[in-house]
Design an enzyme around this catalytic site. Structure first.
Site, PDB file in Angstrom:
ATOM      1  CB  THR A 285      33.542  41.086  41.812  1.00  0.00           C
ATOM      2  OG1 THR A 285      32.735  39.941  42.079  1.00  0.00           O
ATOM      3  CG2 THR A 285      32.685  42.339  41.824  1.00  0.00           C
ATOM      4  NE  ARG A 286      39.998  39.344  43.685  1.00  0.00           N
ATOM      5  CZ  ARG A 286      39.966  38.545  44.759  1.00  0.00           C
ATOM      6  NH1 ARG A 286      40.150  37.271  44.642  1.00  0.00           N
ATOM      7  NH2 ARG A 286      39.749  39.049  45.951  1.00  0.00           N
ATOM      8  CE  LYS A 287      33.605  40.325  47.166  1.00  0.00           C
ATOM      9  NZ  LYS A 287      34.541  41.206  46.471  1.00  0.00           N
ATOM     10  CB  THR A 288      33.565  33.249  40.660  1.00  0.00           C
ATOM     11  OG1 THR A 288      34.837  32.819  41.152  1.00  0.00           O
ATOM     12  CG2 THR A 288      33.755  34.442  39.741  1.00  0.00           C
TER      13      THR A 288
END
Length: 169
Positions: A92-95
């Protein structure tokens, strides 16, 4: 540096650069390269030089190495579990702030794919967007009518894995 568990390594070059930032005279031999698997108890990096410099850089280097190898290993485990299906494991973009590119590359080292860099890259349809089977059938066609046909539409399944679909009108 010796592994405690088997896994996919990613971050050995970053760890080496952390040590060299503290002392450029350190001798560093990378035994297991990024993207390769290591066994439990295997030496992955061998460092010689000033012990004070090694101890000063050790925690930061290990944080990078453990975090990124953990992502690569977990991704590899998911990829292995679905290899008999036509499924692609994506992140996901959740970094972690400041580590996006490193974490995305760790996913690729584990055999996964990168999802998207920003919200503008594609449309994602999550399970909470779909309230019936008929909506699931029509929604991708409706979305594609609004988008350039080369854009991707993703249907997110669960928390960790995503099936990738490319819908065509």
């Amino acid at each position: 540096i010796v592994t405690r568990e088997p896994g996919r390594i990613w971050g050995s070059m970053i760890a080496a650069h952390v040590f060299w930032r503290v002392d450029q005279e350190l001798s560093i031999e990378i035994k297991v390269r990024d993207g390769e698997d290591a066994s439990a108890g295997e030496r992955i990096i061998y460092i010689t030089g000033d012990s004070q410099a090694i101890l000063s850089a050790e925690r930061t280097a290990l944080n990078f190495l453990q975090h990124l190898s953990g992502i690569a290993t977990t991704t590899r485990n998911y990829v292995d579990k679905v290899e008999s299906h036509s499924t692609i494991i994506c992140e996901t973009r959740k970094t972690t702030p400041g580590l996006r590119e490193l974490e995305k590359y760790a996913v690729r080292c584990g055999g996964g794919n990168n999802h998207r860099a920003s919200l503008a890259d594609c449309v994602m349809i999550k399970e909470n967007h779909i309230d019936s089977d008929s909506t699931a059938y029509y929604l991708p066609k409706d979305v594609n009518a609004l988008l350039d046909p080369s854009r991707n539409v993703y249907n997110k399944i669960g928390l960790s894995a995503e099936y990738h679909y490319k819908f065509r009108s």
